[in-house]
Design a protein around this motif. Sequence first.
Motif, PDB file in Angstrom:
ATOM      1  N   LEU A   1       0.872  -1.173   0.000  1.00  0.00           N
ATOM      2  CA  LEU A   1       0.000   0.000   0.000  1.00  0.00           C
ATOM      3  C   LEU A   1       0.908   1.221   0.000  1.00  0.00           C
ATOM      4  CD1 LEU A   1      -2.688  -1.130   2.620  1.00  0.00           C
ATOM      5  CD2 LEU A   1      -2.745  -1.356   0.127  1.00  0.00           C
TER       6      LEU A   1
ATOM      7  N   ARG B   1       1.658   5.369  -1.129  1.00  0.00           N
ATOM      8  CA  ARG B   1       1.197   6.701  -1.528  1.00  0.00           C
ATOM      9  C   ARG B   1       2.361   7.339  -2.254  1.00  0.00           C
ATOM     10  NH1 ARG B   1      -3.365   9.622  -2.613  1.00  0.00           N
ATOM     11  NH2 ARG B   1      -3.025  11.828  -2.169  1.00  0.00           N
TER      12      ARG B   1
ATOM     13  N   GLN C   1      -4.554  -5.142  -7.556  1.00  0.00           N
ATOM     14  CA  GLN C   1      -3.672  -3.977  -7.591  1.00  0.00           C
ATOM     15  C   GLN C   1      -4.470  -2.681  -7.621  1.00  0.00           C
ATOM     16  OE1 GLN C   1      -1.113  -5.944 -10.886  1.00  0.00           O
ATOM     17  NE2 GLN C   1       0.271  -4.518  -9.884  1.00  0.00           N
ATOM     18  N   ALA C   2      -5.564  -2.666  -8.386  1.00  0.00           N
ATOM     19  CA  ALA C   2      -6.424  -1.484  -8.411  1.00  0.00           C
ATOM     20  C   ALA C   2      -7.041  -1.246  -7.038  1.00  0.00           C
ATOM     21  CB  ALA C   2      -7.519  -1.648  -9.472  1.00  0.00           C
TER      22      ALA C   2
ATOM     23  N   GLU D   1      -4.474   0.313  -4.700  1.00  0.00           N
ATOM     24  CA  GLU D   1      -4.283   1.753  -4.936  1.00  0.00           C
ATOM     25  C   GLU D   1      -5.344   2.557  -4.192  1.00  0.00           C
ATOM     26  OE1 GLU D   1      -2.113   3.493  -6.773  1.00  0.00           O
ATOM     27  OE2 GLU D   1      -0.941   1.883  -7.676  1.00  0.00           O
TER      28      GLU D   1
ATOM     29  N   ALA E   1      -4.775   2.287  -0.361  1.00  0.00           N
ATOM     30  CA  ALA E   1      -3.607   3.050   0.086  1.00  0.00           C
ATOM     31  C   ALA E   1      -3.941   4.531   0.187  1.00  0.00           C
ATOM     32  CB  ALA E   1      -2.439   2.828  -0.866  1.00  0.00           C
ATOM     33  N   SER E   2      -4.654   5.053  -0.804  1.00  0.00           N
ATOM     34  CA  SER E   2      -5.024   6.468  -0.789  1.00  0.00           C
ATOM     35  C   SER E   2      -5.912   6.790   0.410  1.00  0.00           C
ATOM     36  CB  SER E   2      -5.738   6.833  -2.089  1.00  0.00           C
ATOM     37  OG  SER E   2      -6.127   8.182  -2.083  1.00  0.00           O
TER      38      SER E   2
ATOM     39  N   ILE F   1      -6.591   7.604 -12.283  1.00  0.00           N
ATOM     40  CA  ILE F   1      -5.270   6.981 -12.223  1.00  0.00           C
ATOM     41  C   ILE F   1      -4.264   8.084 -11.928  1.00  0.00           C
ATOM     42  CG2 ILE F   1      -3.479   5.804 -13.547  1.00  0.00           C
ATOM     43  CD1 ILE F   1      -5.645   4.306 -15.011  1.00  0.00           C
TER      44      ILE F   1
ATOM     45  N   THR G   1       2.553   9.341  -9.629  1.00  0.00           N
ATOM     46  CA  THR G   1       3.274  10.313  -8.812  1.00  0.00           C
ATOM     47  C   THR G   1       4.642  10.684  -9.373  1.00  0.00           C
ATOM     48  OG1 THR G   1       4.129   8.504  -7.457  1.00  0.00           O
ATOM     49  CG2 THR G   1       2.093   9.564  -6.728  1.00  0.00           C
TER      50      THR G   1
ATOM     51  N   CYS H   1       6.891   5.378 -10.828  1.00  0.00           N
ATOM     52  CA  CYS H   1       5.526   4.841 -10.712  1.00  0.00           C
ATOM     53  C   CYS H   1       4.976   4.509 -12.092  1.00  0.00           C
ATOM     54  CB  CYS H   1       4.638   5.857  -9.999  1.00  0.00           C
ATOM     55  SG  CYS H   1       2.907   5.367  -9.824  1.00  0.00           S
TER      56      CYS H   1
ATOM     57  N   ARG I   1       3.850   0.697 -13.302  1.00  0.00           N
ATOM     58  CA  ARG I   1       2.454   0.371 -13.588  1.00  0.00           C
ATOM     59  C   ARG I   1       2.146   0.282 -15.077  1.00  0.00           C
ATOM     60  NH1 ARG I   1      -1.744   3.899 -10.365  1.00  0.00           N
ATOM     61  NH2 ARG I   1      -3.075   2.393 -11.454  1.00  0.00           N
TER      62      ARG I   1
END
Length: 595
Positions: free
Chosen positions: A125, A127, A154-155, A158, A161-162, A272, A275, A279, A283
Motif C-alpha cells: 500500500l 502513496r 492492484q487497483a 491503490e 492506500a489512498s 489513475i 506520482t 511509478c 504500472r
Amino acid sequence: MVALPIDNDTDALHALSVELAGAVDAAEVVEVITAHCAPLLRASMVTVSTVEDDGTTLRLVSSVNTPTPVVLAFDTHESGATLPAGDALRSGQPVVIRSVDELHERYPGLTEVDLEHNALCVLPLLRGEEPVGVLGLGWCDAAEMTAEVVELSQAVAEVCASALYRAVAAAHPGHDRTRSEAALASLRSLQAVAAELAHTVDLSQAAAVVLEHAVIALGAEAGALNVLDDDGTECTQIATVGLDGTEMAGLTSWQVRDSSLARELVRTGLPILITDSECLRRRFPDLVTQEPRQEAWATLLLTSGCRNLGIVSIGWREPREFSSEDVSLLQTLADHLAAALDRNRLMSSNDALLTESTRIAETLQRSLMPGPLPEWPGVTMAAGLQPAELGTEVCGDFYDAFPAVDGSLVVVIGDVAGRGVNAAGLTGMVRHTLRALARDMPPAEALYRLNRALVEGAWVDEPRLLTAAMLRLTRLDHGIRAEISLAGHCLPVVVRDRVAEHVGVPGMLLGAFADVRIGTVTVDLSPGDLLLLHTDGVTEARRHGVEFGESRLLKLLSAMTDPRPDDTVEHVLGSVDWYRTTAPDDMAVLVVRAT
C-alpha cells in the motif's frame, strides 16, 4: 455495512471507493477494507498491516478469514524481514505465491507456519513512493487467483492506500487549516469555470477553459483532452494545454487497446494517479517512451450516465503527491468537461437543440448531487427536493448531510439565487466546498469562509448569492444537541409534544457583503423531538395572492401525531402543492428526529 456486489467488478470497485471516502479515521478505513475486499476479490483471507511511525515496523491491525470470520490478535514484525510483506514494500510490486511449496521455497522461515490457503497475493500500500502498509489476500483454491484477479487486486490496493494515507494524514496538526485553504482555492477555480462554461457552446473552447483552469489551480504544466468514439474503442485528442509550449498541429487518434493505462481507466472508471516516472514504469511500462515526459500525471474518465465520453490528463514536470482535495477538484473539473462533451453530443441531434441548456445543467447537478442520507446513531432523517420545473433535475435548492472529523453529524440546506446552468453550477460548488470546510470547523466559521470566497469570486454584474442553514449534531446522554447557524435562511422548526415553534437567530445572505453576520444558537432535542429545515419555496407558495406562510406551517406540523421524518417531508411538500395556485418554486425539506 452492506456487502459489495461480486457480479460486477467495476460497480463493486466504485462502491468500495465510496465506502472508503466516508471513513473518517484509520480504524474505519481498515474496517471497510477487511469487510469488502473478500467478496470483491473472491478471497478467503484478508489481512491489513500498517507501517509504524518509525518507518521500519509493520503492525498487523486486522486479519479476517472467510467464510467463518476470525479476527486475530495484533502482531508486529520488521518490514525489512525476509517475508512476503517486506519484499512487497521494498520492490513496490505484489508478491504472488501460487502454492504452499512455492511459499516454503521462497521463504524458508515460514516452513513451520500452518497455512490453510494455497495461493497468496501480498500487495504494498503505497502513496507515491511512501509506504503506508500491506494488504494480504489468500485463496483456498489457487485456481481462483487468476491474472485478472491479481490485476483487480492492484487497483483495489491503490484505492485502499489512498484512503489509509488520507486517514492517517488527517490526524496530523495543521491538516485542518490546509484542507480549508484548499477548499477555498477550489471554490474560486470552480466558480470561474462555471461562469465561462455557462456562455460556451463550442466543445474545443469548453475544453480549453477547463484545462487552463485545472493547470492553474493545481500548478500543473500540461493538460490534454481526448474524446471517445461511440464504441469506446478509439480516442481523438481535441485539446491540449502547455504540452512543450506548442499548439496541437491536428487531430491525433489512437486505440484504447494500445494503452494499458486507458484499458485500466475504462475498466475501473477510477482516477489513475502517477506520482513520478518510477511509478509510471512500474504500472504502465508501455507508456514510458512516449512524449512529452512529465513526471506526474492524473488521468480521469469522463462519463455521463453509463456512457464513457472521453479521457482527460493533467501533467506535472516534477514528482507530485496527490491529496484528497486534489482528487476532489480534479473530479469536479472532469464533471464539468463531461457536461460539455455531453452537451456537444446532444446538440448534434436536432431534437436536442431546444433542451440543450437544461440538459447541461441537469448533467452538472446530477454529477454533484449527494447520495442517500447517512445513518447516524441517535437520529432518523429524511429529505425531499422538488424543482420548480417538473420533469427536470435543475434546482437551486439543495441539502446535504455528512459526518465530521470529530464524529458529529453536519446537516445543511440552502437556496441559491437564480435557476438553470448558473444556479446548478453554483449549487454543486457550494456543496463541494461546505463538505470540505464543515468537516473540520464549526458551522458558523464554515459559512463565513464560504461567504468570503463567494464575494471575492463574484463578478460585478453577476453576484453569487445564497441562503443556508447548517446544523452540527452531537450526542447527549439522553438526546441530541444541535448547533444551528443561519445565513439569511428560513428559521428551523422544532416540534415537541405536538407543539411546533421556530428556533434560531436570523443571519445575513451569503455572497452580498464581505462582512457577514451568521446567527448561531444551540438547541437540545429529546427522544421524539423533531427538527425541520426548509427553503422559502415552502412558505412563499401562494393561493390567490395569499402566502402559505410560517404560521400555517407551524399549525400543519403541530397537528401531526407522532410524525416520522419521511411522513413529515411528504406531508409538507404535498400540502404546499395542494395549496398553491401560482407557478411553483424550488422546494427543499429536511427533517431530523432524535431517537
